[in-house]
Design a protein around this motif. Structure first.
Motif, PDB file in Angstrom:
ATOM      1  N   ALA A  49      67.393  30.286  34.953  1.00 25.86           N
ATOM      2  CA  ALA A  49      67.644  30.553  33.426  1.00 25.86           C
ATOM      3  C   ALA A  49      66.390  30.291  32.772  1.00 25.86           C
ATOM      4  O   ALA A  49      65.880  31.061  31.940  1.00 25.86           O
ATOM      5  N   ALA A  50      65.657  29.061  32.940  1.00 26.76           N
ATOM      6  CA  ALA A  50      64.485  28.999  32.261  1.00 26.76           C
ATOM      7  C   ALA A  50      63.478  29.834  32.581  1.00 26.76           C
ATOM      8  O   ALA A  50      62.569  30.211  31.640  1.00 26.76           O
ATOM      9  N   VAL A  76      62.092  16.333  24.319  1.00 28.34           N
ATOM     10  CA  VAL A  76      62.151  17.391  25.433  1.00 28.34           C
ATOM     11  C   VAL A  76      63.617  17.450  25.488  1.00 28.34           C
ATOM     12  O   VAL A  76      64.089  18.479  25.712  1.00 28.34           O
ATOM     13  N   TRP A  77      64.452  16.348  25.770  1.00 30.09           N
ATOM     14  CA  TRP A  77      65.833  16.405  25.992  1.00 30.09           C
ATOM     15  C   TRP A  77      66.566  17.315  24.872  1.00 30.09           C
ATOM     16  O   TRP A  77      67.297  18.317  25.311  1.00 30.09           O
ATOM     17  N   THR A  78      66.296  16.996  23.744  1.00 28.13           N
ATOM     18  CA  THR A  78      66.717  17.909  22.533  1.00 28.13           C
ATOM     19  C   THR A  78      66.565  19.085  22.670  1.00 28.13           C
ATOM     20  O   THR A  78      67.244  20.242  22.349  1.00 28.13           O
ATOM     21  N   ALA A  79      64.992  19.544  22.951  1.00 28.41           N
ATOM     22  CA  ALA A  79      64.730  20.832  22.964  1.00 28.41           C
ATOM     23  C   ALA A  79      65.497  21.501  23.938  1.00 28.41           C
ATOM     24  O   ALA A  79      65.803  22.847  23.885  1.00 28.41           O
ATOM     25  N   VAL A  80      65.299  21.167  25.396  1.00 29.56           N
ATOM     26  CA  VAL A  80      65.960  21.528  26.428  1.00 29.56           C
ATOM     27  C   VAL A  80      67.581  21.992  26.159  1.00 29.56           C
ATOM     28  O   VAL A  80      68.070  22.926  26.549  1.00 29.56           O
ATOM     29  N   ARG A  81      68.353  21.039  25.655  1.00 29.87           N
ATOM     30  CA  ARG A  81      69.713  21.107  25.285  1.00 29.87           C
ATOM     31  C   ARG A  81      70.115  22.166  24.251  1.00 29.87           C
ATOM     32  O   ARG A  81      70.697  23.022  24.664  1.00 29.87           O
ATOM     33  N   ALA A  82      69.083  22.366  23.314  1.00 29.29           N
ATOM     34  CA  ALA A  82      69.270  23.482  22.363  1.00 29.29           C
ATOM     35  C   ALA A  82      68.966  24.992  23.176  1.00 29.29           C
ATOM     36  O   ALA A  82      69.705  25.850  22.732  1.00 29.29           O
ATOM     37  N   ALA A  83      67.963  24.777  24.008  1.00 30.29           N
ATOM     38  CA  ALA A  83      67.815  26.169  24.864  1.00 30.29           C
ATOM     39  C   ALA A  83      68.717  26.612  25.543  1.00 30.29           C
ATOM     40  O   ALA A  83      69.144  27.715  25.923  1.00 30.29           O
ATOM     41  N   VAL A  84      69.366  25.509  26.393  1.00 34.11           N
ATOM     42  CA  VAL A  84      70.359  25.844  27.261  1.00 34.11           C
ATOM     43  C   VAL A  84      71.786  26.378  26.740  1.00 34.11           C
ATOM     44  O   VAL A  84      72.347  27.379  27.000  1.00 34.11           O
ATOM     45  N   ARG A  85      71.974  25.787  25.319  1.00 32.94           N
ATOM     46  CA  ARG A  85      73.131  26.387  24.727  1.00 32.94           C
ATOM     47  C   ARG A  85      72.828  27.635  24.240  1.00 32.94           C
ATOM     48  O   ARG A  85      73.902  28.563  24.148  1.00 32.94           O
ATOM     49  N   ALA A  86      71.589  28.041  23.633  1.00 33.61           N
ATOM     50  CA  ALA A  86      71.332  29.266  23.449  1.00 33.61           C
ATOM     51  C   ALA A  86      71.461  30.477  24.415  1.00 33.61           C
ATOM     52  O   ALA A  86      71.985  31.456  24.367  1.00 33.61           O
ATOM     53  N   TRP A  87      70.963  29.893  25.434  1.00 33.34           N
ATOM     54  CA  TRP A  87      71.279  30.842  26.834  1.00 33.34           C
ATOM     55  C   TRP A  87      72.773  31.132  27.063  1.00 33.34           C
ATOM     56  O   TRP A  87      72.905  32.201  27.524  1.00 33.34           O
ATOM     57  N   LEU A  88      73.609  30.250  26.878  1.00 35.86           N
ATOM     58  CA  LEU A  88      74.858  30.261  27.290  1.00 35.86           C
ATOM     59  C   LEU A  88      75.637  30.980  26.181  1.00 35.86           C
ATOM     60  O   LEU A  88      76.677  31.532  26.505  1.00 35.86           O
ATOM     61  N   THR A  89      75.160  31.129  25.041  1.00 38.86           N
ATOM     62  CA  THR A  89      76.076  31.402  23.796  1.00 38.86           C
ATOM     63  C   THR A  89      75.406  32.602  23.227  1.00 38.86           C
ATOM     64  O   THR A  89      76.349  33.192  22.289  1.00 38.86           O
ATOM     65  N   GLU A  90      74.251  33.088  23.298  1.00 39.42           N
ATOM     66  CA  GLU A  90      73.761  34.194  22.611  1.00 39.42           C
ATOM     67  C   GLU A  90      73.776  35.547  23.222  1.00 39.42           C
ATOM     68  O   GLU A  90      73.467  35.235  24.478  1.00 39.42           O
ATOM     69  N   ASP A  91      74.105  36.419  22.720  1.00 42.31           N
ATOM     70  CA  ASP A  91      74.172  37.703  23.258  1.00 42.31           C
ATOM     71  C   ASP A  91      72.820  38.178  23.963  1.00 42.31           C
ATOM     72  O   ASP A  91      72.963  38.937  25.166  1.00 42.31           O
TER      73      ASP A  91
END
Length: 398
Positions: A49-50, A76-91
Motif C-alpha cells: 500500500a505504501a 514516524v509512528w504518528t505519520a504512518v498511522r495517519a497514512a494507513v488510516r487514509a489509505w483504508l478510509t479515503e475514496d
C-alpha cells in the motif's frame, strides 16, 4: 447483489479505523513475511500500500519485521498511522488498496518483531496479595515489604517468546513437594497461565541514562496481550533465593497484533489510589492518568473462566519503564516488558489458575487450549479490540 468490499466495515467493528494494529504475516501463495495492518477481518499489506501511494515510509513498511518501524520513533509512528488510516478510509485510495487486503483466515501470522530483552513485572496488588496468602498464610501482611515502594520484576528469556497459536510443550524439570525426601525429575504437573499485558519498546535509550515516566510514549510503540505460562511446581522448588527461572522460561505467548498506544488514548484511566508515599522518580500523583482500561477475558477449552480488569493494576507502564531504567539500564528496540498477572478484587477477575483454585488445582492438562482476549474503550463510544493470544498444551517431548 452488490459485492461487499472489505473496506466497508460494519458499524462498531473493534478493528476499525480507530484501532489499526500492526503484525507480520505470510500467505499460502507468498511466503515472504511482510508487515500487515488489521482492518476488520482482513489484513492490509502495508508495504504494498505504501508503494502504491508513493509513501516516503515505503521502505520501513516493506521490512519483514516491525523492528525498523519501531526504531523510527514517535513522529514516524504518528505519520504512518495517519497514512494507513487514509489509505483504508479515503475514496481516492480505494481502487489501489482493496486488492491488497487478505482475509484474516488466509493469513499466517508470525512473531511481529525480533524480541530484544524480556522483563516481567508483578504489578497487581490483588494478584500479589492472593499469592502471598496462598504461600505465606501465617504472615501478617501478604505483600512483601518492598511491594508498595517499587514495581517488582525479573528478567526473563527473550528467545522463548512465541506468537499466538504456537503449541506450548509441557516443560520438564525438578520439583519437590514437602512429602518428597529428595527432588524428582519429570513433566510439570502444575502447569498454569498468567494473563498479562505486554508493552513493546520502539525507540532505544542510552546506557547510563534513565527514562522518565513522562517519556513513555517516546519509547513505547504499543501493547499486546501476553500469556506467561508458568510451571508452578518447578517454580516453587527453584525460585528461592534468586526468583523465577525454568518454571517460566519455556514459553511466553504474545499476540500477533501490536496495538499502538495512540489507539488507546480514550482508554487511559487513573490507577488505584496509592497507599504509600513514592520516591520522586515513581511519584505520578501529578501526572496525566497513565493506567489503561483494558477488559480481559480468559477462556479455557471454550469456557470463560475469568475477566481480569487491567484498570486495577497498582503500578503503571510508565512507572515500570522508569524503574526498569533508573539504574542506567538501556532500552533496545524490541524490548518487551510485561505487567505481571492481571487480577481484580472479585473471584471471577483472577488471572491465573493458582488464584482461581487457591493453589489446589486442577491445572492445565495436555490438550487444553487457553485463549486471552481483550477490548478497550475507544473514541465516540467505539471499542478497540486487542489481538488474542491462543495456545494449546502438548505433551512433553523428553
Amino acid at each position: 447483489m452488490p459485492v461487499h468490499s472489505p473496506l466497508d466495515l460494519p458499524e462498531g467493528d473493534p478493528f476499525g479505523p480507530e484501532n489499526l494494529p500492526y503484525g507480520v504475516f505470510t500467505t499460502p501463495g507468498d511466503a515472504r513475511p511482510r508487515i500487515g495492518v488489521r482492518y476488520g477481518d482482513h489484513v492490509l499489506d502495508a508495504g504494498a500500500a505504501a508503494r502504491a501511494a508513493g509513501s516516503p515510509h515505503a521502505e520501513l513498511l516493506a521490512a519483514p519485521l516491525l523492528n525498523p518501524l519501531l526504531a523510527a520513533g514517535r513522529p514516524v509512528w504518528t505519520a504512518v498511522r495517519a497514512a494507513v488510516r487514509a489509505w483504508l478510509t479515503e475514496d481516492a485510495h480505494r481502487a489501489a488498496v482493496e486488492p491488497l487486503l487478505t482475509p484474516l483466515a488466509e493469513a499466517e501470522m508470525r512473531l511481529p518483531f525480533e524480541v530484544a530483552d524480556y522483563v516481567d513485572f508483578y504489578a497487581s496488588e490483588h494478584h500479589a496479595s492472593n499469592v502471598g496468602r496462598i504461600f505465606r498464610p501465617d504472615a501478617p501482611d501478604p505483600l512483601t515489604p518492598n511491594w508498595k515502594h517499587l514495581p517488582i520484576g525479573y528478567h526473563g528469556r527473550a528467545g522463548t517468546v512465541v506468537v499466538s497459536g504456537t503449541p506450548v510443550v509441557r516443560p520438564s524439570g525438578q520439583r519437590k513437594t514437602p512429602a518428597d525426601p529428595t527432588p524428582v525429575f519429570g513433566p510439570s504437573v502444575r502447569l498454569d497461565i498468567e494473563a498479562e499485558v505486554a508493552f513493546v519498546v520502539g525507540r532505544p535509550s542510552a546506557r547510563g541514562t534513565a527514562v522518565e515516566r513522562g517519556d513513555l510514549r517516546e519509547h513505547v510503540f504499543g501493547l499486546c496481550l501476553l500469556n506467561d505460562w508458568s510451571a508452578r511446581d518447578l517454580q516453587a522448588w527453584e525460585y528461592v533465593p534468586l526468583g523465577p527461572f525454568l518454571g517460566k522460561s519455556f514459553a511466553t505467548s504474545v499476540a500477533a497484533w501490536i496495538t499502538p498506544l495512540e489507539a488507546l488514548e480514550s482508554a487511559r484511566t487513573a490507577p488505584p489510589v496509592r497507599t504509600h508515599p513514592l520516591l520522586p522518580y515513581l511519584d505520578d500523583s501529578a501526572d496525566r492518568p497513565d493506567g489503561f482500561d483494558l477488559r480481559i477475558e480468559v477462556v479455557i477449552n471454550g469456557e470463560t473462566v475469568s475477566r481480569p480488569p487491567f484498570s486495577a493494576m497498582y503500578w503503571t507502564a510508565a512507572q515500570q519503564l522508569a524503574h526498569l531504567t533508573v539504574n542506567g539500564a538501556s532500552l533496545r528496540t524490541g524490548d518487551v516488558y510485561a505487567s505481571g498477572t492481571v487480577s481484580g478484587p472479585e473471584p471471577d477477575q483472577l488471572g491465573c489458575l493458582l488464584e482461581l483454585t487457591k493453589g489446589k488445582g486442577p491445572y492445565l492438562a495436555d490438550g487444553d487450549e487457553v485463549v486471552l482476549r481483550a477490548w478497550a474503550p475507544g473514541p465516540h463510544g467505539t471499542r478497540i479490540g486487542l489481538g488474542e493470544v491462543r495456545g494449546q498444551i502438548v505433551p512433553t517431548r523428553y
